[in-house]
Design a protein around this motif. Structure first.
Motif, PDB file in Angstrom:
ATOM      1  N   SER A  47      46.384 -13.606 -10.588  1.00 37.06           N
ATOM      2  CA  SER A  47      45.859 -14.370  -9.468  1.00 37.06           C
ATOM      3  C   SER A  47      44.359 -14.189  -9.337  1.00 37.06           C
ATOM      4  O   SER A  47      43.851 -13.086  -9.468  1.00 37.06           O
ATOM      5  N   GLU A 132      46.729 -23.545 -11.264  1.00 34.80           N
ATOM      6  CA  GLU A 132      47.358 -22.659 -12.242  1.00 34.80           C
ATOM      7  C   GLU A 132      47.343 -23.341 -13.598  1.00 34.80           C
ATOM      8  O   GLU A 132      47.615 -24.538 -13.686  1.00 34.80           O
ATOM      9  N   SER A 143      45.392 -18.205 -12.437  1.00 37.63           N
ATOM     10  CA  SER A 143      45.301 -19.087 -11.279  1.00 37.63           C
ATOM     11  C   SER A 143      44.071 -18.762 -10.442  1.00 37.63           C
ATOM     12  O   SER A 143      43.498 -17.689 -10.543  1.00 37.63           O
TER      13      SER A 143
END
Length: 151
Positions: A47, A132, A143
């Motif tokens: 992330s 993503e 992402s």
């Protein structure tokens, strides 16, 4: 004395057998091509990776103006992967767009290639856009996200 032997046979030997058998199975599995043991990474999503950026996301939109963004990816291992742009309101998905086989390395292009992400949100509120990209083998994902408001 006999109870000690039974104790070992019932409790200790199964534990030792399980460890030996599990190690043998794991060693055999790891010998297969394209297998790796990665215990530290939960899932395969990184992330907010620095190799992916959302370009053009404003802090605020009106209910009549479209949310238009581009995505820049610097990691060449995601070339020809699939790009997904999802807009969330809280935990609910408002809209998702998928752009398959985005080959960007050759022309050093921004994504989506030969297409456009443009969504009009007619309900005022707080939203989050998540970009993503999955690699070609669909095993790894990076992402990035950004928050914005619609008034």
């Amino acid at each position: 004395m006999a109870t000690r032997g039974i104790l070992y046979a019932v409790f200790v030997l199964p534990v030792i057998f399980s460890i030996v058998f599990g190690s043998a199975v794991m060693a055999d599995i790891l010998q297969e091509p394209d297998r790796e043991l990665n215990m530290w990474r939960i899932g395969s999503v990184s992330s907010h990776d620095k190799s992916i950026q959302i370009i053009g996301l404003a802090q605020q939109y009106s209910t009549s103006s479209p949310v238009k963004v581009l995505v820049s990816v610097d990691d060449h291992s995601y070339d020809c992967g699939d790009l997904y742009l999802t807009i969330y309101s809280g935990n609910n998905v408002v809209t998702q767009s998928g752009f398959l086989e985005q080959c960007f390395v050759k022309d050093n292009s921004q994504l989506p290639i030969d297409d456009e992400f443009s969504e009009i949100l007619d309900t005022p509120g707080q939203y989050e856009l998540v970009a993503e990209i999955k690699d070609k083998s669909q095993k790894h994902t990076i992402s990035a996200s950004g928050k914005f408001t619609v008034k």
